[in-house]
Motif scaffolding. Sequence first.
Motif, PDB file in Angstrom:
ATOM      1  N   SER A  61       5.478  52.774  53.893  1.00 12.42           N
ATOM      2  CA  SER A  61       5.396  51.635  54.794  1.00 12.42           C
ATOM      3  C   SER A  61       5.148  50.223  54.092  1.00 12.42           C
ATOM      4  CB  SER A  61       4.920  51.972  56.013  1.00 12.42           C
ATOM      5  OG  SER A  61       4.901  50.785  56.759  1.00 12.42           O
ATOM      6  N   ALA A  62       4.038  50.312  53.146  1.00  8.53           N
ATOM      7  CA  ALA A  62       3.485  48.981  52.331  1.00  8.53           C
ATOM      8  C   ALA A  62       4.501  48.380  51.615  1.00  8.53           C
ATOM      9  CB  ALA A  62       2.269  49.495  51.811  1.00  8.53           C
ATOM     10  N   THR A  63       5.691  49.260  51.270  1.00  6.32           N
ATOM     11  CA  THR A  63       6.713  48.534  50.355  1.00  6.32           C
ATOM     12  C   THR A  63       7.412  47.392  51.152  1.00  6.32           C
ATOM     13  OG1 THR A  63       8.310  50.288  51.016  1.00  6.32           O
ATOM     14  CG2 THR A  63       6.815  50.311  48.920  1.00  6.32           C
ATOM     15  N   TYR A  64       7.383  47.447  52.612  1.00  5.68           N
ATOM     16  CA  TYR A  64       8.187  46.470  53.401  1.00  5.68           C
ATOM     17  C   TYR A  64       7.391  46.061  54.674  1.00  5.68           C
ATOM     18  CZ  TYR A  64       8.749  50.719  56.200  1.00  5.68           C
ATOM     19  OH  TYR A  64       8.698  51.921  56.985  1.00  5.68           O
ATOM     20  N   SER A  65       6.330  46.446  54.792  1.00  2.94           N
ATOM     21  CA  SER A  65       5.671  45.887  56.011  1.00  2.94           C
ATOM     22  C   SER A  65       4.003  45.785  55.617  1.00  2.94           C
ATOM     23  CB  SER A  65       5.639  46.703  56.996  1.00  2.94           C
ATOM     24  OG  SER A  65       4.867  46.115  58.149  1.00  2.94           O
ATOM     25  N   GLN A  86      -3.517  48.009  56.475  1.00  4.16           N
ATOM     26  CA  GLN A  86      -3.566  46.443  56.613  1.00  4.16           C
ATOM     27  C   GLN A  86      -3.686  45.691  55.392  1.00  4.16           C
ATOM     28  OE1 GLN A  86      -3.370  44.193  59.864  1.00  4.16           O
ATOM     29  NE2 GLN A  86      -2.442  43.228  58.071  1.00  4.16           N
ATOM     30  N   CYS A  87      -2.658  45.006  55.146  1.00  4.23           N
ATOM     31  CA  CYS A  87      -2.651  44.321  53.869  1.00  4.23           C
ATOM     32  C   CYS A  87      -3.153  42.696  54.264  1.00  4.23           C
ATOM     33  CB  CYS A  87      -1.223  44.097  53.267  1.00  4.23           C
ATOM     34  SG  CYS A  87      -1.010  45.547  52.190  1.00  4.23           S
ATOM     35  N   ARG A  88      -3.674  42.008  53.261  1.00 10.13           N
ATOM     36  CA  ARG A  88      -4.191  40.601  53.553  1.00 10.13           C
ATOM     37  C   ARG A  88      -2.938  39.851  53.662  1.00 10.13           C
ATOM     38  NH1 ARG A  88      -7.305  38.902  48.734  1.00 10.13           N
ATOM     39  NH2 ARG A  88      -5.426  37.826  47.951  1.00 10.13           N
ATOM     40  N   GLY A  89      -2.894  38.901  54.614  1.00 14.30           N
ATOM     41  CA  GLY A  89      -1.798  38.340  55.224  1.00 14.30           C
ATOM     42  C   GLY A  89      -1.144  37.572  54.123  1.00 14.30           C
ATOM     43  N   VAL A 100      -2.343  49.294  48.583  1.00 11.56           N
ATOM     44  CA  VAL A 100      -2.230  50.275  49.570  1.00 11.56           C
ATOM     45  C   VAL A 100      -2.056  51.895  48.668  1.00 11.56           C
ATOM     46  CG1 VAL A 100      -0.795  51.736  51.462  1.00 11.56           C
ATOM     47  CG2 VAL A 100      -1.389  49.311  51.474  1.00 11.56           C
ATOM     48  N   ALA A 101      -1.428  51.688  47.753  1.00 11.93           N
ATOM     49  CA  ALA A 101      -1.313  52.922  47.020  1.00 11.93           C
ATOM     50  C   ALA A 101      -2.510  53.311  46.377  1.00 11.93           C
ATOM     51  CB  ALA A 101      -0.024  52.724  45.734  1.00 11.93           C
ATOM     52  N   ARG A 102      -3.283  52.275  45.747  1.00  9.02           N
ATOM     53  CA  ARG A 102      -4.563  52.278  45.261  1.00  9.02           C
ATOM     54  C   ARG A 102      -5.417  52.929  45.975  1.00  9.02           C
ATOM     55  NH1 ARG A 102      -4.039  47.776  40.450  1.00  9.02           N
ATOM     56  NH2 ARG A 102      -2.693  48.711  39.169  1.00  9.02           N
ATOM     57  N   THR A 252      12.866  46.069  41.687  1.00 14.81           N
ATOM     58  CA  THR A 252      12.859  47.470  41.145  1.00 14.81           C
ATOM     59  C   THR A 252      11.553  48.439  41.803  1.00 14.81           C
ATOM     60  OG1 THR A 252      13.921  46.270  39.151  1.00 14.81           O
ATOM     61  CG2 THR A 252      12.538  48.570  38.781  1.00 14.81           C
ATOM     62  N   PHE A 253      10.316  47.443  41.870  1.00 15.89           N
ATOM     63  CA  PHE A 253       9.164  48.052  42.150  1.00 15.89           C
ATOM     64  C   PHE A 253       9.351  48.646  43.490  1.00 15.89           C
ATOM     65  CE2 PHE A 253       5.296  47.530  44.743  1.00 15.89           C
ATOM     66  CZ  PHE A 253       4.175  48.041  43.761  1.00 15.89           C
ATOM     67  N   ALA A 254      10.063  48.017  44.447  1.00 19.26           N
ATOM     68  CA  ALA A 254       9.831  48.515  45.928  1.00 19.26           C
ATOM     69  C   ALA A 254      10.829  49.833  45.811  1.00 19.26           C
ATOM     70  CB  ALA A 254      10.708  47.358  46.542  1.00 19.26           C
TER      71      ALA A 254
END
Length: 282
Positions: A61-65, A86-89, A100-102, A252-254
């Motif tokens: 999910s963190a690849t797009y949100s 939750q990623c930093r804004g 998120v992966a790490r 490519t990363f996504a």
Amino acid sequence: MMGTTLLSFFTVLVSLSCLYSPTSSSSTDSFVFGGCTQQKYVPDSPYESNLNSLLTSLVNSATYSSYNNYTIMGSSPQDVIYGLYQCRGDLAMPDCATCVARAVSQVGHLCSYTSGGALQLEGCYIKYDNTSFLGVEDKTVVLKKCGPSIGYDADGMGRRDSVLAALVGSSGPYRVGGSGEVQGLAQCVGDLSLSECQDCVSEAIGRVKSECGGAVYGDMFLAKCYARYSTGGSNFYSKGHHDKSTNDSEKTFAVIIGLLAGVALLIVFLTFIRKVFGGNGK
């Protein structure tokens, strides 16, 4: 066996994230805090399978949100698991996905075989538990960090207080502000309502002002929000500006993150099928 397979997947995922992230992510991946519940789960149990599914969903999910939460149901109440990230804004999606992966990789080592865990990196936060915490406001102090005191500086403290007051007066889950060398930042976890977020941010800012006093910087992390300031001009956040030349790298990363997450889901599914048919064959 299943835990080893998923751990290998996340190791590969993190390695590829390093290769394809278009900007340096050392600052966003820096460890802030982490913690685990005391309750343990049984290896190779349905709960472990559900946990692996949850962590895979967070990474995918963190690849797009920049925020999402999940509830993974089980065949029995004790196998249900809740989780979010939750990623930093200000993070671009590739940086969010990398963070998120790490975080998922690190929490696996930090909270091995525990039913719940939480990990805060500079750029993202993840949490999971077998007791629901989604949508619940929690202003418990998790981490307080104050820099060295500069004594009473009326001008510096006045600007700091003005910046923090502006954050309180702002709206939305992610808030930044600054005046000269004074920087301020506040953010809520995305499962809070607007009113709950406002209440949490106000609490965090009030605490960091009163408890850090004349410190050159202050961090106040509550369970569902945080507030930070720095008076030295050193940014604790770095907004990513990716020009057009990096678009192909980001795409490519996504794609790679999505494919790897899909592989992990397939592993979980095939393992489930093998257990079902293996059980029927006995």
